[in-house]
Motif scaffolding. Structure first.
Motif, PDB file in Angstrom:
ATOM      1  N   MET A   1       0.828  -1.212   0.000  1.00 12.17           N
ATOM      2  CA  MET A   1       0.000   0.000   0.000  1.00 12.17           C
ATOM      3  C   MET A   1       0.859   1.258   0.000  1.00 12.17           C
ATOM      4  O   MET A   1       1.969   1.264   0.519  1.00 12.17           O
ATOM      5  CB  MET A   1      -0.878   0.034   1.253  1.00 12.17           C
ATOM      6  CG  MET A   1      -1.934  -1.034   1.311  1.00 12.17           C
ATOM      7  SD  MET A   1      -2.921  -0.794   2.799  1.00 12.17           S
ATOM      8  CE  MET A   1      -3.790  -2.367   2.853  1.00 12.17           C
ATOM      9  N   SER A   2       0.276   2.324  -0.535  1.00 13.66           N
ATOM     10  CA  SER A   2       0.951   3.617  -0.489  1.00 13.66           C
ATOM     11  C   SER A   2       0.895   4.153   0.940  1.00 13.66           C
ATOM     12  O   SER A   2       0.215   3.600   1.805  1.00 13.66           O
ATOM     13  CB  SER A   2       0.252   4.585  -1.431  1.00 13.66           C
ATOM     14  OG  SER A   2      -1.049   4.845  -0.953  1.00 13.66           O
ATOM     15  N   ILE A   3       1.604   5.255   1.164  1.00 17.65           N
ATOM     16  CA  ILE A   3       1.577   5.899   2.479  1.00 17.65           C
ATOM     17  C   ILE A   3       0.134   6.255   2.855  1.00 17.65           C
ATOM     18  O   ILE A   3      -0.344   5.944   3.942  1.00 17.65           O
ATOM     19  CB  ILE A   3       2.466   7.163   2.451  1.00 17.65           C
ATOM     20  CG1 ILE A   3       3.931   6.745   2.260  1.00 17.65           C
ATOM     21  CG2 ILE A   3       2.293   7.988   3.708  1.00 17.65           C
ATOM     22  CD1 ILE A   3       4.869   7.882   1.941  1.00 17.65           C
TER      23      ILE A   3
ATOM     24  N   ASP B   1       4.647  16.899   7.071  1.00 13.67           N
ATOM     25  CA  ASP B   1       5.539  17.726   6.258  1.00 13.67           C
ATOM     26  C   ASP B   1       6.544  16.882   5.481  1.00 13.67           C
ATOM     27  O   ASP B   1       6.982  17.249   4.409  1.00 13.67           O
ATOM     28  CB  ASP B   1       6.289  18.729   7.148  1.00 13.67           C
ATOM     29  CG  ASP B   1       5.339  19.812   7.663  1.00 13.67           C
ATOM     30  OD1 ASP B   1       4.344  20.092   6.945  1.00 13.67           O
ATOM     31  OD2 ASP B   1       5.575  20.339   8.760  1.00 13.67           O
ATOM     32  N   GLU B   2       6.915  15.736   6.054  1.00 11.69           N
ATOM     33  CA  GLU B   2       7.913  14.906   5.380  1.00 11.69           C
ATOM     34  C   GLU B   2       7.336  14.121   4.214  1.00 11.69           C
ATOM     35  O   GLU B   2       8.061  13.750   3.293  1.00 11.69           O
ATOM     36  CB  GLU B   2       8.547  13.932   6.400  1.00 11.69           C
ATOM     37  CG  GLU B   2       9.418  14.636   7.426  1.00 11.69           C
ATOM     38  CD  GLU B   2       9.644  13.781   8.668  1.00 11.69           C
ATOM     39  OE1 GLU B   2      10.157  12.672   8.536  1.00 11.69           O
ATOM     40  OE2 GLU B   2       9.290  14.242   9.781  1.00 11.69           O
ATOM     41  N   VAL B   3       6.037  13.827   4.247  1.00  8.76           N
ATOM     42  CA  VAL B   3       5.493  12.941   3.202  1.00  8.76           C
ATOM     43  C   VAL B   3       4.370  13.565   2.374  1.00  8.76           C
ATOM     44  O   VAL B   3       3.850  12.918   1.472  1.00  8.76           O
ATOM     45  CB  VAL B   3       4.966  11.611   3.808  1.00  8.76           C
ATOM     46  CG1 VAL B   3       6.063  10.893   4.551  1.00  8.76           C
ATOM     47  CG2 VAL B   3       3.769  11.848   4.711  1.00  8.76           C
ATOM     48  N   LYS B   4       3.995  14.819   2.658  1.00 11.96           N
ATOM     49  CA  LYS B   4       2.792  15.334   2.010  1.00 11.96           C
ATOM     50  C   LYS B   4       2.904  15.390   0.484  1.00 11.96           C
ATOM     51  O   LYS B   4       1.892  15.355  -0.201  1.00 11.96           O
ATOM     52  CB  LYS B   4       2.406  16.702   2.575  1.00 11.96           C
ATOM     53  CG  LYS B   4       3.418  17.795   2.314  1.00 11.96           C
ATOM     54  CD  LYS B   4       2.840  19.145   2.745  1.00 11.96           C
ATOM     55  CE  LYS B   4       3.809  20.251   2.412  1.00 11.96           C
ATOM     56  NZ  LYS B   4       4.263  20.998   3.590  1.00 11.96           N
ATOM     57  N   ASP B   5       4.123  15.436  -0.016  1.00 14.57           N
ATOM     58  CA  ASP B   5       4.293  15.477  -1.472  1.00 14.57           C
ATOM     59  C   ASP B   5       4.359  14.098  -2.100  1.00 14.57           C
ATOM     60  O   ASP B   5       4.472  13.969  -3.316  1.00 14.57           O
ATOM     61  CB  ASP B   5       5.578  16.233  -1.835  1.00 14.57           C
ATOM     62  CG  ASP B   5       5.519  17.654  -1.325  1.00 14.57           C
ATOM     63  OD1 ASP B   5       4.421  18.241  -1.377  1.00 14.57           O
ATOM     64  OD2 ASP B   5       6.559  18.155  -0.849  1.00 14.57           O
TER      65      ASP B   5
ATOM     66  N   GLY C   1       3.218   7.588  -2.726  1.00 13.72           N
ATOM     67  CA  GLY C   1       4.466   6.847  -2.848  1.00 13.72           C
ATOM     68  C   GLY C   1       4.470   5.612  -1.961  1.00 13.72           C
ATOM     69  O   GLY C   1       3.585   5.433  -1.119  1.00 13.72           O
ATOM     70  N   ASN C   2       5.474   4.792  -2.159  1.00 16.17           N
ATOM     71  CA  ASN C   2       5.525   3.529  -1.439  1.00 16.17           C
ATOM     72  C   ASN C   2       5.963   3.712   0.007  1.00 16.17           C
ATOM     73  O   ASN C   2       6.913   4.432   0.302  1.00 16.17           O
ATOM     74  CB  ASN C   2       6.499   2.600  -2.165  1.00 16.17           C
ATOM     75  CG  ASN C   2       6.352   1.189  -1.691  1.00 16.17           C
ATOM     76  OD1 ASN C   2       6.733   0.861  -0.577  1.00 16.17           O
ATOM     77  ND2 ASN C   2       5.769   0.363  -2.515  1.00 16.17           N
TER      78      ASN C   2
END
Lengths: 252, 319
Positions: free
Chosen positions: A100-102, A136-140, A144-145
């Motif tokens: 699954m993605s984040i 903030d670290e993953v919002k973009d 993604g995996n």
């Protein structure tokens, strides 16, 4: 302080092994309780009894009572699935779902309640990730995996996945033991913040960690509860000699 | 030990140089496999050349196969092989994955173990026995019960039209399905057993029921492995000769109806090699063999691509 979870003469057997012996104690609302003790003292076993994870192990037998808001979770009519939605769990090794993605990882548990529309899901994902300071670290790269994250990020993702379900109690089984010191620090800060909303029970091997993050501490030895009380007291003036020996590093 | 013995032992070690010999032998073995493969492909191409020269592309576009008139159109065989194996797989996959889930996740341990070994036993039955059972037991039953039922209730669909013959595409599909279920089941079982406990616990701790746990943690984790199992099943289905030959009716025709007899590539080779006296006839059979090989390779390549894309997506930098 209100007690949230109460153990009454809890015993856990695995086949012929008596892993937890006659444990009675309280866990308080909006506080962090640390369970400490040497390996094999039954601390993880106690933790796993609180959300009925032992149901998965055919040889396990749990007796006694565990009260969640004064209702026995081992009562015949109690539903383990709904109990686990109220009592979430974070494991020793980060275990996000690799397929699954984040985004999908965070929403995975929440979706079990039924169909979720897009905006509701977005909101749950954002607020959960913000709560664990991962947003903030993953919002973009939400699509993604999840396996591309670092170990510490993965563990915070797992905590986000757990709080997305909106539990009342969070069980943590040595949540930082597989992480580096900086990630560990972040998890500890997170625990401090989470206790405003949740009741947290954390098993840890690391006594400094217990002293840093917890309000209450319970010391287990050979399947028995030796002593439980306020962390400050346990670490400064414990009642039992055994406790003192353990926290001063004389054994364990 | 005497001085002489020591020297002679030393000599054996240096003189023959065990490592070198061992390396040589393994290289020889490894390359002999490649050599056999290439010789085989070379021979097949070489022997197909007369047929290719005579028929050209018509070999794979024409439907008429007449050895006496020396007309060779292999399309019905290609069609028969591809359709029978794909449909057999479409039926076998859910059945197999379902059994594998039952064996690993739902059945009590002992029952699961018994079932797993029974399924493996199913894989050990020689294909001619499946064929014999198919033609003596299943085909008559299809003819008397299943096919009339399909004609009566689903006869408006082009797939279930015509007379009930028993031996038919449908019979081949069923036989193939039964034959590939054990393979797909036992490999899927291993794949599901390899799903880490931590994954299952993650789902359970989120408040998943057993079924939700399987859907959320077990199946996605095993996805690429299960795909691999299906592909192995495909390999078996498309190459299966004996059982299919016995039940498919061996009629080179292309019909949408699953009730009509059909023919496959392995079957025509098996049926005609003995009577292929003319050079062009045996060359045509060789070409069918070549096509079978190519089709198998294409399926394998596509499957590998599929697995690769799935695993790449799920593991990021590789598991």
């Amino acid at each position: 302080m209100q007690n949230k979870v109460k153990l009454e003469q809890l015993n856990v057997h695995f086949g012929a092994t008596h892993a937890v012996k006659d444990v009675s104690m309280d866990f308080f609302e909006n506080s962090v309780t640390a369970i400490i003790g040497p390996s094999g003292c039954g601390k993880s076993t106690v933790l796993r009894a609180i959300n009925r994870m032992h149901d998965l192990v055919p040889s396990a037998r749990v007796t006694g009572r565990i009260l969640l808001d004064d209702k026995d979770i081992y009562d015949k009519v109690a539903d383990p699935v709904s109990i686990r939605r109220r009592v979430g769990m974070v494991f020793q090794k980060p275990n996000p779902f690799p397929a699954m993605s984040i985004y999908d990882n965070v929403i995975a548990g929440y979706k079990l309640n039924g169909r979720v529309n897009r905006s509701e899901a977005d909101e749950v994902v954002e607020s959960s990730l913000k709560r664990v300071a991962l947003w903030d670290e993953v919002k973009d790269r939400l699509k993604g995996n999840s396996m591309e994250l670092s170990g510490g990020q993965q563990q915070r993702l797992c905590i986000a996945r757990t709080i997305a379900v909106k539990p009342e109690v969070i069980l943590m089984d040595e949540p930082a033991s597989a992480l580096d010191p900086i990630s560990t620090l972040k998890i500890e800060e997170l625990i401090e913040e989470l206790k405003e909303k949740y009741t947290i029970i954390i098993v840890t091997h690391n006594m400094q960690q217990a002293a840093r993050v917890s309000d209450h501490t319970a010391f287990f030895y050979l399947g028995e509860l030796v002593e439980a009380g306020e962390t400050r007291k346990i670490f400064t003036t414990p009642d039992k000699k055994q406790t003192e020996d353990y926290i001063t590093g004389r054994f364990g | 030990m005497s001085q002489a013995a020591i020297t002679s032992r030393w000599k054996i070690k240096t003189g023959l140089n065990g490592d070198f010999i061992f390396k040589g032998i393994t290289v020889l073995f490894a390359f002999s496999i490649l050599v056999i493969l290439f010789l085989m492909i070379y021979e097949m191409v070489e022997q197909s050349l007369p047929s290719m020269a005579k028929s050209g592309w018509r070999f794979i576009t024409d439907q008429n196969w007449d050895a006496v008139q020396e007309e060779f159109g292999a399309l019905p065989y290609i069609y028969g092989s591809v359709v029978s194996s794909i449909l057999a797989l479409a039926l076998a996959t859910p059945l197999s994955v379902g059994s594998a889930i039952f064996i690993t996740e739902i059945a009590p341990k002992r029952l699961g173990a018994v079932m797993a070994s029974l399924v493996e036993l199913l894989a050990a039955i020689p294909s001619v026995i499946y064929g014999l059972w198919g033609v003596l037991v299943m085909a008559p039953w299809l003819q008397s019960t299943v096919q009339p039922f399909l004609i009566d209730h689903f006869g408006f669909l082009p797939f279930f039209q015509g007379a009930p013959y028993g031996v038919s595409m449908l019979a081949a599909i069923f036989i193939l399905m039964i034959m590939v279920v054990p393979i797909i089941t036992s490999i899927s079982r291993e794949v599901l057993l390899a799903v880490p406990r931590s994954q299952k616990e993650a789902a359970i701790a989120l408040g998943a029921t057993r079924w939700e746990m399987i859907r959320m943690a077990v199946l996605p984790y095993g996805r690429s492995g299960i795909l691999g199992a299906v592909i192995l099943g495909m390999g078996r289905a498309i190459g299966e000769t004996m059982a299919v030959t016995m039940v498919i009716g061996n009629t080179p025709q292309i019909s949408l109806s699953l009730l009509s007899p059909a023919y496959t590539m392995p079957s025509v080779i098996a049926n005609e090699f003995a009577e292929a006296t003319s050079k062009i006839h045996s060359s045509a059979l060789m070409e069918i063999g070549l096509i079978l090989l190519v089709v198998t390779l294409i399926i394998n390549a596509m499957a590998r691509l599929l697995i690769w894309s799935v695993t790449r997506r799920q593991s990021g930098g590789g598991r």
